[in-house]
Structures are given as C-alpha cells and as structure tokens.
Write a protein that holds these residues in place. Structure first.
Motif, PDB file in Angstrom:
ATOM      1  N   VAL A   1      24.971  28.515  84.753  1.00  0.00           N
ATOM      2  CA  VAL A   1      25.060  29.848  84.136  1.00  0.00           C
ATOM      3  C   VAL A   1      26.453  30.078  83.559  1.00  0.00           C
ATOM      4  CG1 VAL A   1      25.104  32.318  84.673  1.00  0.00           C
ATOM      5  CG2 VAL A   1      23.207  30.907  85.468  1.00  0.00           C
ATOM      6  N   ILE A   2      27.493  29.713  84.306  1.00  0.00           N
ATOM      7  CA  ILE A   2      28.864  29.936  83.844  1.00  0.00           C
ATOM      8  C   ILE A   2      29.182  29.037  82.652  1.00  0.00           C
ATOM      9  CG2 ILE A   2      31.299  29.833  84.467  1.00  0.00           C
ATOM     10  CD1 ILE A   2      29.797  32.119  85.791  1.00  0.00           C
ATOM     11  N   ILE A   3      28.888  27.743  82.756  1.00  0.00           N
ATOM     12  CA  ILE A   3      29.204  26.820  81.661  1.00  0.00           C
ATOM     13  C   ILE A   3      28.333  27.106  80.441  1.00  0.00           C
ATOM     14  CG2 ILE A   3      29.274  24.400  80.962  1.00  0.00           C
ATOM     15  CD1 ILE A   3      31.468  25.204  82.881  1.00  0.00           C
ATOM     16  N   GLY A   4      27.075  27.463  80.660  1.00  0.00           N
ATOM     17  CA  GLY A   4      26.221  27.837  79.525  1.00  0.00           C
ATOM     18  C   GLY A   4      26.753  29.046  78.786  1.00  0.00           C
ATOM     19  N   SER A   5      27.252  30.025  79.537  1.00  0.00           N
ATOM     20  CA  SER A   5      27.869  31.196  78.900  1.00  0.00           C
ATOM     21  C   SER A   5      29.114  30.792  78.112  1.00  0.00           C
ATOM     22  CB  SER A   5      28.238  32.235  79.961  1.00  0.00           C
ATOM     23  OG  SER A   5      27.101  32.646  80.697  1.00  0.00           O
ATOM     24  N   MET A   6      29.886  29.849  78.661  1.00  0.00           N
ATOM     25  CA  MET A   6      31.058  29.347  77.942  1.00  0.00           C
ATOM     26  C   MET A   6      30.660  28.679  76.625  1.00  0.00           C
ATOM     27  SD  MET A   6      34.161  29.618  79.427  1.00  0.00           S
ATOM     28  CE  MET A   6      35.048  28.121  79.010  1.00  0.00           C
ATOM     29  N   ILE A   7      29.579  27.901  76.643  1.00  0.00           N
ATOM     30  CA  ILE A   7      29.105  27.234  75.424  1.00  0.00           C
ATOM     31  C   ILE A   7      28.732  28.274  74.370  1.00  0.00           C
ATOM     32  CG2 ILE A   7      27.266  25.789  74.469  1.00  0.00           C
ATOM     33  CD1 ILE A   7      27.221  24.310  77.174  1.00  0.00           C
ATOM     34  N   CYS A   8      28.024  29.307  74.799  1.00  0.00           N
ATOM     35  CA  CYS A   8      27.636  30.366  73.844  1.00  0.00           C
ATOM     36  C   CYS A   8      28.858  31.088  73.285  1.00  0.00           C
ATOM     37  CB  CYS A   8      26.703  31.362  74.533  1.00  0.00           C
ATOM     38  SG  CYS A   8      25.098  30.702  74.966  1.00  0.00           S
TER      39      CYS A   8
ATOM     40  N   LEU B   1      26.356  36.502  79.725  1.00  0.00           N
ATOM     41  CA  LEU B   1      26.142  36.146  81.127  1.00  0.00           C
ATOM     42  C   LEU B   1      24.814  36.696  81.636  1.00  0.00           C
ATOM     43  CD1 LEU B   1      27.264  34.961  83.808  1.00  0.00           C
ATOM     44  CD2 LEU B   1      28.291  37.214  84.218  1.00  0.00           C
ATOM     45  N   LEU B   2      24.504  37.941  81.316  1.00  0.00           N
ATOM     46  CA  LEU B   2      23.252  38.545  81.778  1.00  0.00           C
ATOM     47  C   LEU B   2      22.045  37.821  81.196  1.00  0.00           C
ATOM     48  CD1 LEU B   2      24.166  42.362  81.561  1.00  0.00           C
ATOM     49  CD2 LEU B   2      24.173  40.882  83.579  1.00  0.00           C
ATOM     50  N   ASN B   3      22.126  37.385  79.955  1.00  0.00           N
ATOM     51  CA  ASN B   3      21.014  36.654  79.351  1.00  0.00           C
ATOM     52  C   ASN B   3      20.883  35.237  79.896  1.00  0.00           C
ATOM     53  OD1 ASN B   3      20.008  38.684  77.703  1.00  0.00           O
ATOM     54  ND2 ASN B   3      21.291  38.136  75.961  1.00  0.00           N
ATOM     55  N   MET B   4      21.933  34.710  80.520  1.00  0.00           N
ATOM     56  CA  MET B   4      21.881  33.375  81.125  1.00  0.00           C
ATOM     57  C   MET B   4      21.304  33.401  82.537  1.00  0.00           C
ATOM     58  SD  MET B   4      22.932  30.610  79.445  1.00  0.00           S
ATOM     59  CE  MET B   4      23.319  29.548  80.836  1.00  0.00           C
ATOM     60  N   LEU B   5      21.224  34.565  83.149  1.00  0.00           N
ATOM     61  CA  LEU B   5      20.870  34.638  84.562  1.00  0.00           C
ATOM     62  C   LEU B   5      19.468  34.139  84.868  1.00  0.00           C
ATOM     63  CD1 LEU B   5      22.414  38.086  85.601  1.00  0.00           C
ATOM     64  CD2 LEU B   5      23.242  35.810  86.189  1.00  0.00           C
ATOM     65  N   PHE B   6      18.567  34.153  83.885  1.00  0.00           N
ATOM     66  CA  PHE B   6      17.185  33.761  84.182  1.00  0.00           C
ATOM     67  C   PHE B   6      17.072  32.302  84.607  1.00  0.00           C
ATOM     68  CE2 PHE B   6      17.386  32.190  79.869  1.00  0.00           C
ATOM     69  CZ  PHE B   6      16.472  31.138  79.839  1.00  0.00           C
ATOM     70  N   PHE B   7      18.101  31.490  84.336  1.00  0.00           N
ATOM     71  CA  PHE B   7      18.053  30.097  84.773  1.00  0.00           C
ATOM     72  C   PHE B   7      18.110  29.976  86.299  1.00  0.00           C
ATOM     73  CE2 PHE B   7      19.557  29.320  80.375  1.00  0.00           C
ATOM     74  CZ  PHE B   7      18.608  28.374  80.003  1.00  0.00           C
ATOM     75  N   LEU B   8      18.673  30.962  87.002  1.00  0.00           N
ATOM     76  CA  LEU B   8      18.753  30.890  88.464  1.00  0.00           C
ATOM     77  C   LEU B   8      17.367  30.888  89.106  1.00  0.00           C
ATOM     78  CD1 LEU B   8      21.807  33.242  89.121  1.00  0.00           C
ATOM     79  CD2 LEU B   8      21.749  30.772  89.385  1.00  0.00           C
ATOM     80  N   PRO B   9      16.525  31.901  88.872  1.00  0.00           N
ATOM     81  CA  PRO B   9      15.172  31.824  89.450  1.00  0.00           C
ATOM     82  C   PRO B   9      14.314  30.743  88.803  1.00  0.00           C
ATOM     83  CG  PRO B   9      15.375  33.764  88.052  1.00  0.00           C
ATOM     84  CD  PRO B   9      16.742  33.189  88.175  1.00  0.00           C
ATOM     85  N   LEU B  10      14.625  30.377  87.558  1.00  0.00           N
ATOM     86  CA  LEU B  10      13.822  29.352  86.894  1.00  0.00           C
ATOM     87  C   LEU B  10      13.931  28.012  87.618  1.00  0.00           C
ATOM     88  CD1 LEU B  10      12.004  28.813  84.412  1.00  0.00           C
ATOM     89  CD2 LEU B  10      14.060  28.055  83.205  1.00  0.00           C
ATOM     90  N   LEU B  11      15.090  27.697  88.176  1.00  0.00           N
ATOM     91  CA  LEU B  11      15.243  26.453  88.924  1.00  0.00           C
ATOM     92  C   LEU B  11      14.270  26.382  90.089  1.00  0.00           C
ATOM     93  CD1 LEU B  11      19.124  26.125  88.952  1.00  0.00           C
ATOM     94  CD2 LEU B  11      17.555  24.376  88.126  1.00  0.00           C
TER      95      LEU B  11
END
Length: 739
Positions: A260-267, A365-375
């Motif tokens: 989530v953190i690194i994905g937000s950095m990429i965006c 960051l908020l839009n990246m959060l869905f990856f947590l439950p998706l795992l």
C-alpha cells in the motif's frame, strides 16, 4: 526517580519520540507556509541531529534498565529503529562535507546495527524475517542516496511523500487497532483487528468531528479532542501495552502494508512527472485529470477536495451554477473521503492552509487500501503459494486500477469497505447468530456507501446469495439481517441529516439512471421528491414497454463494450491502435477495464481445468477453490444483469460496479496464474507491456521527457516491489480463511 522511570518507561519513550516528531512537522509546516524550501531542509536537519543524539541516550538508558525484560526490549528496539531511521534521514540533509557525512553515517549504521542485533535470540521471527531485513536494507540505501544527492535533489520530494504516507497510515491504523485489541480481542484475532483498524479509527474520530462541525469549533479544539482521544486509548485504557502487537501481524499483512505504501509512492511519482518540484507545483485537480496521456478526464477527482474545503472552513455546502452538464451539488457525492481529509487537517493544525498535495497523497493512500482485504480474499479463492502477492501486483499494474488510484475519486475507497465486509463475514460464516459480525458488516457497507453511492448497487445480489446460502445450511436467522440493516442506516444517518438541514443539496442523481430522462449522466440538480417522480414513471409507463426498453439497453451495452473492436485490432496486428484505443475505452467499458486478452486467457485456463476433471474423472488437487470461485462468478453475472437491465437509457457508466470489477479482475488473474506456464507468463508479460506503454507513450503524448526522474522512479519502485516480494515468508498460517 528511578522507580518512576521504570514504571512509566514506555510512556516516557513514546512521549520523547512524539515530541521530536512534532518538532519536525512544526518546522516543516512553518517553512512551507513561509515558502522557504531550503529552510525546510535546514531546520529539519538541525532538529534531526539533536533528536538523534538524545534518542541514542534515551535508548541506551532504557536498554540498561530493561535488559532482563525481552518483551519490552523488543518493543523499544523497534520504536528506536524507526526513530533512528527518521532522524538519520533528516541528519543527511545537514550542509556538511562528504567526509563528515560519511563519518556520521558510520556512527548511525553502527548504532542501528547494535540495536537490531543486541540479544537477537530474544526476537521473534516476525521481526527478523528476510522480508523486513530487505525492507530495512532498501530504506537505509534510500537514506544514503539522499545524503549524497544535495539539497535541491528530487529525492527530497520522494522522502516527503514517504514520510507523510507513513504518518497518515499510522494515524489511521493505531487508534482503531488499540480499541479492538482492548474491547474485542475475543471476537477478532490480531490480523482481523489490524484489518478493521482503519474503519474503526474513522468512526472513532467522526464521533468527535461531527458535533464539532455542528458547533463550528475552532481548529485548536478539534486537535485537542483528537489528541485526547488518542492519549486515552494509549494510557488509561492500557493501549501502550498493546502497541507492540502491531509488529506481530502475519507476513501477509506486513506485505499488504508495504504494498500500500510503495504503491502510493508509485502513483505520486506518476502524477509528479513533468513537475520540477511537486511539493510546490502540484496545486489542482486539473493537473491530475489531464495527466492521462490518451484521454483527458473530467474534474470529478476534485469534488471531494471542494467538500474538504467546506468542512475545513465551516462554509455552506458547494453547488455548481449555472446548471450545465457539470451541474453537481455536494449532495451528489457522499463525503467520507472529505471527512477523513478534514480530520487529518484539523489533527495536524493545517485546516486553514490545507494544500492540494496533502489531499492528493491521502486520497491516493485511501484508494490503495483495498489491497489489504484483497490479499485475504485471494487466499480463499486460490491455494497456490505466493499467488496472492503476484495477483495484487498485476492488478495494480492494470491501467484501469492504476488510474482510479491516483485519480482521487473515492470509488476504490468504497471497494475497500465492501471487500472488508465480505472477508469478515466469510471468516465467521459458520457462526449461527453472531450479531456483532452482522453489525460490523452493516457498518462497513454503510461506510462504503458513504465513500461512493455506487457501492449500494453491489449489495442486493450479494444479500440474496447470502440468504440462499444460510437457508441451504439451515442457519438463516432474521436477527443478523435486522442488525445489518440497522447499523447500515445508523452509519448513513449523519449524512442524511446534513442533507435535510441543507435542502439545496438534497439530491440523488443515481435514480435517474433508472427512469426516463434525456441524459441521466448530466441531469443536473434534481427535484426533491424522488418517490413522487418514480411513482409517476410507473403509472405512465406500461410494464411491457419497460421490459422492451431494458432488453434493448442490454444488447446496446454489449455492442458498445468495444470488445470486438479491441480484439480485431489485436488479432490483425494493429498493436498501436489496440493499445492506444484501449486506454480511451478503459475508463468507461468493463471489458476493456478487465482486459480482452486476460478474459480469453482465463477462459482457456477454465477449459484446461475442466478437461483435467473429465480425463481424470475427479476434481484434481487443484490450486484453486472452485466452489467459491463459481459462487462469485455467478454473483458478478447476476449483478451485471441487474445493473444493465435496471437502466432505462443506455449509458456507458456503472454497467458493472467497481466492487464486481475488482473481483472479476482478481478471478481472471488468479485463473491465469494458476494455469499452465505459458498462460501464466503471457498474462504477466501483457500486464507489464500495457502498463509500460501507458506510462511511456502517455508521457510522450503530453510532451514530457521520457527519462524524467519521477517517470524513472515509477519503474524503479515497481522493481522494488517485485524484489521485496521474493523475500516474503509464505509459511505463515495465521490468516483469515473461508470456512
């Protein structure tokens, strides 16, 4: 004195760290407000130098007194490591010569190494795993690069992105996590508590935010109440004793946080392409909307920014005039993302000077959060080792998903809550009458609908499937459904009351997708009595005409999906037309969003799986969970039919809600990656190809330099994601599974 220090050792340590971190943020905020960019670096560097020396002293004293308490030693060691990394980074900004910097870094690395390795045998495997070691190595390497890059380096912007993302994630996670561990330890295990921590924090802070908004309280009052809430959780309720547990979440959850953190950095790097200094140059939603190289997007990503401004300054709700094709009101878009932004603004005392960059980072960051439950959701569908990490990486590189993350409208933020509700229900589905789980899932669905109104479209079919399942298993009870609906409406109540108090924005354009209007996407501000208009429609339109019109739309949806056009361009070898055209269609058409080739490859994978069953005359010990996959495929098809047949006029939007789209992509990627090697490699290769084409050619369309620093960092950080993924320990069995 020594007894007092021993009794409150953790409190004193946390307070000291908090003091220096507040000092950093104060210096940064003051310098940014005064537009002294170099002053930011100088002030933070000096503060970092002082804080590092004092931190080492405090850590040394604490280590001596706690040498016989391994558990407390472990907690302090982790806190100290995080603090030293932060201090070391700011220390790197000191205007010193290279030899002196090298000397400082030798000292810094020595201290960090001693803290990590001292009494290593007392540390758990959660802390000394190769995954965390690799992350630590990359972070230290990043600090060293900053140290030798100079004051005007663009690496400084990267560090500010990273520091702010970590701060936001900590603020949104820790209060809710502590509350769940204090009061709901027997209901939710450690990983479930961490997964639910952000929704709980949002609800907790909103209980303070809503009455203060009604009273139009000053900014300092908000901050005081928020800090008081955090302190009550930490000390009187004993949260400071539980904070160390956050480091013992399983490897899957740790990877989710990292991703989530690194994905937000990429965006953030992507939206910074073409900017000399994004810290000062990224100022409006139009810069984000025009970032897409192939099709410029509307400014819908700024609607929550406008709502945030309303909350921050206690202004009347916004309403765009005159009534044109973009005649939105504040009531047309639920406000949860704006509420979270405003909470952070008041907590950090920046509500009066809240800048678009802060909104963009938090929205991403908020839009990246869905990856947590998706795992966790993926683990219930596919059994292959490490496949969940590869699926989320491929899903992130899907252009539709990537675009919807950095384009900060809150549709994926809503998906986060819906996925969370589904995961929690799946984890407790065998429990006959767990009213707490029913209430939690209803609250989560309510938060999803407060993020984006379209989330409500995903509920009816899923609710029907749940009822059918409980009837088949003879577990159906009315009480959980009543609790679910009650908690859903309780969460929605403050927003509905706000619209009643402000009738000028009490609108709901969603209903006009289902009754006759000339252009439901641009109908403008609607009348207040929607029930009356719906009743008039039913009285004046015969049922046969309704069925005929909706069946016609169903056919038009398929014809307008661009599936055949894209596939013909691909098979004819016209790759440029295929790739360029896909990005024009991808934002609107569901087939293009998922990926035409991915759909075909997934169908081939299904045929191979079916052939194996026919040949072997039994279901093989496969790497997929066929029952759960079939259930969700049926759900997607039924939801698609409901949403398409329900529309009166053919429109390209909302043919399939984002929740179903994300599940569709997850299933298709999972089927391809669980199939034969050729399909697996082809699906991953096409994923990289389409992402690379979008980023590079899109930059050329906008006449950006192809080797722009931030464009290069996009690919470097993607490489970091796959590098760290290779160190994940997949043997962790403590996970949420479907029962």
């Amino acid at each position: 004195m020594i007894k007092i220090i021993m009794k409150y050792k953790t409190v004193l340590l946390l307070s000291t760290f908090a003091f220096f971190n507040i000092l950093f943020s104060t210096q940064v905020r003051w310098a940014m407000r005064m537009h002294f960019y170099n002053d930011i670096l100088l002030r933070c560097a000096i503060s970092g130098f002082i804080a590092m020396i004092l931190s080492v002293v405090i850590i040394s004293i604490s280590t001596y007194f706690l040498r016989n308490d391994p558990k407390q030693m472990q907690t302090i060691r982790r806190l100290a490591l995080v603090q030293l990394l932060g201090c070391g980074t700011w220390l790197a900004l000191l205007p010193l010569s290279f030899p002196i910097k090298i000397a400082f870094f030798i000292i810094f690395c020595t201290v960090a190494y001693i803290i990590i390795t001292y009494r290593m045998e007392d540390l758990s495997s959660h802390y000394t795993s190769p995954f965390l070691q690799s992350v630590f190595f990359l972070f230290v390497l990043f600090i060293i690069i900053i140290a030798f890059s100079g004051w005007e380096s663009k690496y400084i912007a990267l560090y500010i992105f990273l520091a702010y993302l970590l701060f936001l994630f900590s603020v949104l996670t820790i209060p809710g996590f502590l509350l769940l561990r204090i009061y709901a330890e027997k209901i939710f295990d450690l990983n479930q508590a961490f997964l639910l921590s952000i929704p709980v924090t949002i609800i907790l802070f909103s209980l303070v935010f809503i009455p203060l908004q009604a009273l139009k309280a000053p900014m300092g009052v908000y901050c005081a109440f928020f800090l008081l809430l955090i302190l009550v959780l930490l000390f009187p309720l004993g949260g400071h004793k539980l904070i160390g547990e956050i480091f013992t979440i399983n490897a899957q959850m740790k990877y989710g946080v990292f991703f989530v953190i690194i994905g937000s950095m990429i965006c953030m790097c992507f939206v910074s392409v073409g900017l000399k200094n994004p810290i000062t140059d990224l100022k409006s939603q139009w810069q984000i909307a025009y970032r897409n190289g192939f099709v410029d997007l509307p400014c819908d990503n700024g609607l929550q920014w406008d709502t945030t401004d309303v909350f921050n300054h206690h202004r009347p709700p916004w309403r765009w005039e005159p009534r044109t094709m973009h005649s939105w009101t504040m009531g047309d878009r639920p406000p949860l993302m704006a509420v979270v932004n405003s909470i952070i603004a008041f907590l950090t005392l920046t509500a009066g000077k809240y800048v678009f960059l802060q909104y963009q980072i938090l929205g991403t960051l908020l839009n990246m959060l869905f990856f947590l439950p998706l795992l966790y959701f993926i683990r219930n569908l596919f059994k292959k080792r490490n496949i969940d990490y590869i699926i989320v990486a491929c899903l992130f590189l899907n252009i539709f998903v990537f675009l919807n993350i950095y384009y900060t409208w809150p549709k994926l933020f809503g998906v986060y809550f819906l996925l969370l509700a589904v995961v929690i229900v799946m984890a407790h589905i065998k429990e006959k009458t767990n009213l707490i789980i029913a209430g939690a899932s209803g609250a989560l669905w309510g938060l999803g609908c407060l993020s984006h109104g379209g989330s409500l479209l995903s509920l009816p079919i899923l609710l029907i499937i749940y009822i059918v399942y409980t009837l088949i298993k003879k577990r159906f009870r009315f009480a959980p459904l009543i609790i679910f609906v009650a908690s859903f409406f309780i969460i929605q109540m403050p927003w509905n009351l706000y619209k009643i108090i402000n009738p000028s924005i009490d609108s709901n354009n969603l209903i006009y997708q289902y009754i006759p209007v000339e252009d439901p996407d641009h109908v403008g501000h609607t009348k207040q009595n929607h029930i009356k208009e719906l009743r008039m429609f039913l009285q004046t339109t015969p049922f046969s005409q309704q069925v005929e019109q909706r069946m016609k739309n169903f056919i038009e949806f398929y014809k307008g999906s661009q599936f055949s056009e894209s596939f013909n361009a691909l098979t004819s070898g016209d790759w440029e037309n295929y790739l360029s055209g896909r990005y024009a269609y991808k934002f609107y058409f569901y087939f293009s969003a998922i990926g035409e080739i991915l759909i075909v490859l997934a169908l081939i994978a299904i045929l191979i799986f079916t052939a194996n069953i026919i040949i072997k005359k039994r279901i093989p010990n496969a790497e997929i969970n066929p029952v759960v996959i079939v259930v969700f495929i049926v759900y997607i098809i039924m939801s698609y039919c409901m949403n398409v047949l329900g529309k009166w006029t053919y429109t390209i939007n909302h043919a399939l809600p984002y929740f179903e789209l994300i599940i569709s992509m997850t299933i298709f990627y999972g089927l391809c990656l669980s199939s034969i090697r050729a399909i697996k490699l082809l699906s991953v290769f096409l994923c990289f190809l389409e992402f690379g084409y979008f980023v590079i050619v899109g930059a050329m369309y906008k006449k950006y330099f192809v080797l722009d620093f931030y464009l290069v960092m996009v690919f470097v950080l993607i490489g970091v994601v796959f590098f760290v993924t290779s160190f994940i320990d997949a043997k962790d069995k403590d996970m949420i599974e479907c029962k």
